[in-house]
Scaffold this active site. Structure first.
Site, PDB file in Angstrom:
ATOM      1  N   ASN A   7      15.731  -0.567  -7.794  1.00 38.01           N
ATOM      2  CA  ASN A   7      14.716  -0.201  -7.058  1.00 38.01           C
ATOM      3  C   ASN A   7      14.564   1.426  -7.146  1.00 38.01           C
ATOM      4  O   ASN A   7      15.197   1.979  -6.152  1.00 38.01           O
ATOM      5  CB  ASN A   7      14.669  -0.744  -5.661  1.00 38.01           C
ATOM      6  CG  ASN A   7      13.181  -0.424  -4.976  1.00 38.01           C
ATOM      7  OD1 ASN A   7      12.442   0.096  -5.206  1.00 38.01           O
ATOM      8  ND2 ASN A   7      13.292  -1.062  -3.677  1.00 38.01           N
ATOM      9  N   ARG A  90      12.491  -3.494  -9.650  1.00 34.52           N
ATOM     10  CA  ARG A  90      11.336  -3.746  -8.543  1.00 34.52           C
ATOM     11  C   ARG A  90      10.027  -2.899  -8.950  1.00 34.52           C
ATOM     12  O   ARG A  90      10.494  -1.648  -9.173  1.00 34.52           O
ATOM     13  CB  ARG A  90      11.544  -3.468  -7.196  1.00 34.52           C
ATOM     14  CG  ARG A  90      10.620  -3.463  -6.187  1.00 34.52           C
ATOM     15  CD  ARG A  90      11.058  -2.919  -4.940  1.00 34.52           C
ATOM     16  NE  ARG A  90       9.872  -3.439  -4.106  1.00 34.52           N
ATOM     17  CZ  ARG A  90       9.633  -2.730  -2.865  1.00 34.52           C
ATOM     18  NH1 ARG A  90      10.709  -1.640  -2.623  1.00 34.52           N
ATOM     19  NH2 ARG A  90       8.449  -2.943  -2.185  1.00 34.52           N
ATOM     20  N   HIS A 179       5.024  -6.517  -0.530  1.00 33.61           N
ATOM     21  CA  HIS A 179       6.127  -7.185   0.081  1.00 33.61           C
ATOM     22  C   HIS A 179       5.985  -8.703  -0.811  1.00 33.61           C
ATOM     23  O   HIS A 179       6.829  -9.845  -0.245  1.00 33.61           O
ATOM     24  CB  HIS A 179       6.039  -7.297   1.425  1.00 33.61           C
ATOM     25  CG  HIS A 179       6.224  -5.846   2.089  1.00 33.61           C
ATOM     26  ND1 HIS A 179       5.457  -5.725   3.179  1.00 33.61           N
ATOM     27  CD2 HIS A 179       6.952  -4.933   2.089  1.00 33.61           C
ATOM     28  CE1 HIS A 179       5.626  -4.618   3.690  1.00 33.61           C
ATOM     29  NE2 HIS A 179       6.783  -4.037   2.945  1.00 33.61           N
ATOM     30  N   ARG A 242       2.348   3.853   9.093  1.00 38.52           N
ATOM     31  CA  ARG A 242       0.857   3.752   8.567  1.00 38.52           C
ATOM     32  C   ARG A 242      -0.003   2.975   9.559  1.00 38.52           C
ATOM     33  O   ARG A 242       0.480   2.073  10.542  1.00 38.52           O
ATOM     34  CB  ARG A 242       1.090   2.745   7.314  1.00 38.52           C
ATOM     35  CG  ARG A 242       1.947   3.388   6.119  1.00 38.52           C
ATOM     36  CD  ARG A 242       1.975   2.327   5.119  1.00 38.52           C
ATOM     37  NE  ARG A 242       3.245   2.884   4.321  1.00 38.52           N
ATOM     38  CZ  ARG A 242       3.811   1.754   3.702  1.00 38.52           C
ATOM     39  NH1 ARG A 242       3.332   0.410   3.859  1.00 38.52           N
ATOM     40  NH2 ARG A 242       4.851   2.000   3.084  1.00 38.52           N
ATOM     41  N   GLU A 385      15.313  -9.574  -0.997  1.00 38.94           N
ATOM     42  CA  GLU A 385      14.482  -9.170  -2.244  1.00 38.94           C
ATOM     43  C   GLU A 385      15.268  -9.031  -3.498  1.00 38.94           C
ATOM     44  O   GLU A 385      14.757  -9.553  -4.800  1.00 38.94           O
ATOM     45  CB  GLU A 385      13.494  -8.045  -1.975  1.00 38.94           C
ATOM     46  CG  GLU A 385      12.295  -8.377  -0.958  1.00 38.94           C
ATOM     47  CD  GLU A 385      12.006  -7.154  -0.349  1.00 38.94           C
ATOM     48  OE1 GLU A 385      12.540  -6.476   0.442  1.00 38.94           O
ATOM     49  OE2 GLU A 385      10.692  -6.713  -0.970  1.00 38.94           O
TER      50      GLU A 385
END
Ligand code: ADP
Length: 398
Positions: A7, A90, A179, A242, A385
């Site tokens: 990743n 990823r 996601h 955010r 993940e």
């Protein structure tokens, strides 16, 4: 198969070397400060962490240091790089093209490049990780797993924005969602827990990925029909830093008053907003809970806002699907903050969903935490993940 999962971010790179069939993690770690100086943290279960300051001017040196430590006689877990069967990456944004994971070849790289305007921060970094692996392991098969891919089953009414249609046609402006790998993993587990692994038709699941970044997905018949994030990961409900959805007028208003340019405005919405922005305390939910306990009203307001918006979206998605069979909590907040889960579920009592408080209290593992008479199942499912990426890599490289 033994898969190296990568990743890659712009100045950091996470890796996990794992068995795609059993999920066993042989080693994992993090390269930080790439392009600045460089630090490698390497973890092997049952051993002390290995940390070293290693020069990493580019992602190439970062990957090289990962491969070196993996074969190191003292700290490593393999004798030779040959033991790595394949590499899974990823990738943040797959744009409208990628509806599933794919083998990385020239066409795939060109398509990821095409998506750079949609994922300007992440896609270039993901590509740097891919290219470094290609250079250092030229014979190994590599796979790209996209954060957006699982959401590509959304119907047009869910993904279209109500702006002139030409922006969708000419510029691919639409809801993508993120996601996706996490929503896919936990919804597959939820189907299994519902006894519907091989018969997803008719099931309605809402997955709540609540972490630093957060999103919800409505999953009908095992396929995403709506999700909270949008063209980019700023949309939805408030996150650590955010803003989530806001009235676009706020941007014009503040840019007018303070003379901000769009970059400054976006930085405020991405890095200084969310529960951090409301509380002024922290983006970490543990700090917020501690501050609220001590009477900090803004920390309490930030938590109340977060819970309110999550609850609102769950209600909206139940409406969108015409019901819900299971609500799933995952990621840092969803897996650990049982009090927050309880508050969300308590405010959904009208749906006939009930928590078993004894099961929920302190639960951090995969479990059904709903009461026996609840009309809707409530599951805690730690996300994985990396395993999903490893499984996709195996499936495409066999
Ligand atoms: P990322 O989006 O970076 O992958 P994670 O899913 O790991 O994030 O979530 C990280 C967040 O999880 C932290 O910022 C923190 O707010 C939250 N978190 C972690 N542990 C707990 C806990 N025990 N209680 C409440 N929140 C927690």
């Amino acid at each position: 198969m033994k898969i190296l999962v990568i990743n890659a971010g712009s100045s950091s790179l996470k890796y996990q070397f794992m068995n795609s069939e059993t999920g066993e993690v042989y080693a994992k770690g993090l390269c930080e400060r790439i392009g600045i100086d460089g630090r490698l943290t390497h973890k092997v279960p049952g051993r002390e962490d290995y940390v070293s300051e290693t020069a990493m001017p580019t992602h190439n040196e970062a990957i090289k240091s990962v491969l070196d430590i993996m074969v190191d006689p003292t700290y490593g877990v393999i004798k030779s790089v040959d033991e790595i069967d394949a590499v899974g990456h990823r990738v943040l944004h797959g744009g409208p093209k990628f509806t599933a994971s794919c083998i990385i070849d020239d066409a795939c790289i060109a398509a990821i490049e095409e998506c750079i305007p949609l994922g300007p921060l992440h896609n270039p970094a993901n590509l740097m990780g891919i290219r470094a692996c290609q250079e250092l392991m030229p014979t190994k098969k590599q796979v790209a797993v996209f954060d957006t891919a699982f959401h590509m089953t959304m119907p047009p009414k869910a993904y279209i924005y109500a702006i002139p249609y030409e922006y969708y046609e000419k510029n691919s402006v639409r809801r993508y969602g993120f996601h996706g790998t996490s929503h896919r993993y936990v919804s597959a587990r939820a189907l299994d827990m519902l006894g519907r692994k091989n018969a997803p038709e008719g099931t309605k699941i809402i997955t709540c990925h609540l972490g630093n970044g957060s999103s919800l997905a409505a999953i009908k018949d095992g396929k995403v029909v709506d999700t909270t994030m949008g063209l980019g990961p700023l949309a939805g409900f408030p996150m650590g830093t955010r803003s989530g959805d806001i009235d676009a007028t706020i941007m014009e208003y503040l840019m007018g008053i303070y003379g901000y340019d769009i970059k400054t405005m976006m930085n405020i919405l991405n890095k200084k907003s969310g529960v951090l922005g409301i509380s002024g305390v922290s983006s970490d939910f543990r700090d917020l809970a501690a501050a609220a306990k001590e009477g900090n009203e803004r920390a309490q307001l930030a938590l109340d806002k977060f819970i309110y918006e999550v609850t609102k979206f769950i209600g909206a998605y139940a409406a969108a699907m015409g019901g819900v069979d299971a609500i799933v909590f995952t990621a840092g907040v969803g897996e650990n903050d049982f009090r927050l889960r309880e508050k969300v579920i308590d405010s959904l009592g009208y749906m006939g969903v009930k928590m078993d408080k004894a099961k929920n209290d302190g639960c951090r593992v995969e479990a059904d935490v709903s009461s026996a008479d609840s009309k809707v199942k409530v599951f805690v499912i730690p996300t994985n993940e990396e395993l999903m990426i490893a499984m996709d890599t195996e499936a495409l490289c066999k």
